[in-house]
Design an enzyme around this catalytic site. Sequence first.
Site, short mmCIF file in Angstrom:
data_model
loop_
_atom_site.label_atom_id
_atom_site.label_comp_id
_atom_site.label_asym_id
_atom_site.label_seq_id
_atom_site.Cartn_x
_atom_site.Cartn_y
_atom_site.Cartn_z
N HIS A 1 -7.37 -5.36 -2.36
CA HIS A 1 -6.10 -4.44 -1.99
C HIS A 1 -5.03 -5.85 -0.85
CE1 HIS A 1 -2.61 -1.63 -0.30
NE2 HIS A 1 -2.35 -2.65 0.77
N CYS B 1 0.42 -2.06 -4.93
CA CYS B 1 -0.33 -3.38 -4.06
C CYS B 1 0.39 -4.65 -4.89
CB CYS B 1 -1.78 -3.22 -3.02
SG CYS B 1 -2.70 -4.32 -4.15
N GLN C 1 4.98 2.45 17.91
CA GLN C 1 3.94 1.92 17.88
C GLN C 1 3.28 0.07 17.28
OE1 GLN C 1 6.28 3.08 15.71
NE2 GLN C 1 5.40 3.35 13.90
#
Length: 200
Positions: A115, A61, A129
């Site tokens: 993160h 990340c 979605q």
Amino acid sequence: MNRRILIRASCIAIVTLIVMAFAFATERVSTQRQDFIDYALQFRGTEYVYGGRTPEEGFDCSGYVSYVANHGANILLPRTAQAIYQRVTPVTVKEREPGDLVFFKNDMSSERITHVGIYLGVYHGNMTQYEGKRVFISAVSDGPETGVVIRAMDEKFWKEHYFSSGRILPASKEARELEEAGETETDTETGSVIEEVLPL
């Protein structure tokens, strides 16, 4: 025959990138922020590798965010999510705009940031979605998909572990004022399919 297949595949890839760029464009986002987002989207699908910091070796990340900031905005960021968090200017959810960073913690009682991702805004496009949802892009190691992926901020895990947002680029309003004063490039206005909204 192989050359025709290669050319066709290249054309499809280019069209896909163009569609993605328009899907993540805010009508009045600054040119610098839009370029940063467009650059970040190029690496969607890159493999997750712990400690990875380049597209060739894969990303984790913080490796992904620091690479995109360095190569897409000429901003040097530290190597870990915790160190990146300590470098940014904190912003509220209301102030947050596409191109800002979002930070998460596995353990909300801990001081440790685990993160980091790049906020993209409210999605309007062909990925049904995510229609109408606030989304971000990051390199993830677990879940239904891994690697550099787009996720909704209101997905259960991310909603429960969201900690803060931070800024590394000038706010769009500030950038526009500089542009109007002739100090930077002019805005690129796009047909907006991403629009920033206030949090629910």
